[in-house]
Design an enzyme around this catalytic site. Structure first.
Site, short mmCIF file in Angstrom:
data_model
loop_
_atom_site.label_atom_id
_atom_site.label_comp_id
_atom_site.label_asym_id
_atom_site.label_seq_id
_atom_site.Cartn_x
_atom_site.Cartn_y
_atom_site.Cartn_z
CB SER A 94 73.19 56.97 5.50
OG SER A 94 71.93 56.36 5.70
CE1 TYR A 128 75.57 52.59 7.66
CE2 TYR A 128 73.34 53.47 7.62
CZ TYR A 128 74.53 53.19 6.98
OH TYR A 128 74.68 53.50 5.65
#
Length: 352
Positions: free
Chosen positions: A128, A153
């Site tokens: 990501s 995350y």
């Protein structure tokens, strides 16, 4: 090739399965169909894929279930693994951090162990853009350090890259990590801004615009993500013979391991992004301006030059075109409430 796609009922996963089957690959998938958001959307994605290319094998398996993952590898013997399953969402990681440990860390370890025990030609996995964290130097380059994540995350995605490197080094597994930048398009997740914003606008409800709409995002249309994955599948990384331990390249290694950015390379302020949504919906938004949220990155912009050199492709679909396609799907999947339809039609007429 025989390809396992994890998260096959997810946003990127469903599009990926569709493309791979169309390209002639034998595809089987897994998904746990959890209730992070309405599982019906996941089932509808699977039905959408099957309507176009027919049924495909799809196992309901949780990543954290190591024996079940191992059994799937024993039974199906994948040549390539495209690992897209994960607990997604920056803000949810502040509320339920253990979900990220179970899925993104334990789950990824189970995938790595199965790739070790049943060698594959290539493991492609989703990382990501959030790994860039506090880095303010843009465009983000795979040559940049990513040591200051701003959310759990992001930390789990950075950990995935490190875990993949260790397995690549120890066991020779060719591993490619893909740092996705703000993916959007039809069948997107309802916790992401395109659907959240579009539903609020269509229903005449106020929407929250954090950082007063002044931060930028490098929006990347789903088709560009899938094209990139498709081109990378048969390009497993090789050990970089020129890798220098004294001046290590963060994007490659002496192991068969590689990192790529996949991003649109044209960041847009959220205020301008909202204006495009208003144009395509034919309605004005009711906006509540708020400060930046914890865990959010100020600006993102991808340097995708390494991807272009490796594959001859880089994301190319402009935001205006992509949002037009997204809204066409949104209107079909989330019909506009009757009470707002006349207003929408009038505003659309004025805009046109």
């Amino acid at each position: 090739m025989k390809i396992l796609v994890t998260g096959a009922a997810g946003f990127i996963g469903a599009h990926c399965v569709l493309r791979l089957i169309r390209d002639g690959h034998q595809v089987f998938g897994l998904d746990n169909f959890n209730d992070y958001y309405d599982p019906q959307l996941k089932h509808d994605r699977v039905n959408w894929v099957q309507e176009q290319v027919g049924a495909f094998q799809l196992a309901t398996v949780d990543l954290a279930d190591g024996p079940a993952i191992e059994a799937l590898f024993v039974r199906e013997k994948p040549e390539v693994v495209i690992h897209l399953a994960a607990q997604a969402g920056v803000r949810y990681s502040l509320e339920n951090p253990r979900a990220y440990l179970d899925s993104n860390l334990s789950g990824f370890l189970n995938i790595l162990e199965s790739c070790r025990n049943h060698p594959v030609k290539h493991l492609v996995y989703a990382s990501s853009s959030s790994v860039y964290g506090a880095n303010q130097h843009t465009p983000y380059s795979v040559k940049d350090g990513v040591n200051h994540p701003l959310s759990l995350y992001a930390a789990t995605k950075k950990a995935n890259e490190l875990m993949a490197h260790s397995y690549s080094h120890l066991f020779g597994i060719p591993c490619t990590g893909l740092r996705f930048f703000t993916v959007y398009g039809p069948w997107g997740r309802p916790d992401m801004s395109p659907i959240q914003f579009a539903r609020a606008i269509a229903e005449g409800q106020p929407l929250k615009l954090f950082n007063y709409g002044e931060h930028q995002r490098d929006f990347t249309y789903i088709d560009d993500i899938i094209e990139s994955i498709a081109r990378l599948i048969d390009r497993p990384p090789q050990a970089n013979a020129e890798w220098d331990r004294e001046q290590p390249d963060p994007a490659s290694s002496m192991a068969p391991w590689r990192i790529f950015n996949i991003g649109g390379q044209h960041p847009v302020e959220l205020k301008d992004y909202l204006a495009l949504l208003e144009k395509h919906l034919g309605q004005k938004a009711l906006v509540e301006l708020l400060p930046l949220q914890p865990g959010d990155v100020l600006n993102t912009c991808a340097d995708a030059s390494d991807l272009a050199r490796a594959t001859g492709f880089q994301p190319c679909i402009e935001l205006d075109e992509g949002l037009g396609r997204f809204i066409a799907w949104f209107r079909d999947y989330y019909p506009l409430p009757i009470a707002h339809a006349p207003l929408a039609a009038e505003l659309q007429r004025r805009i046109l």
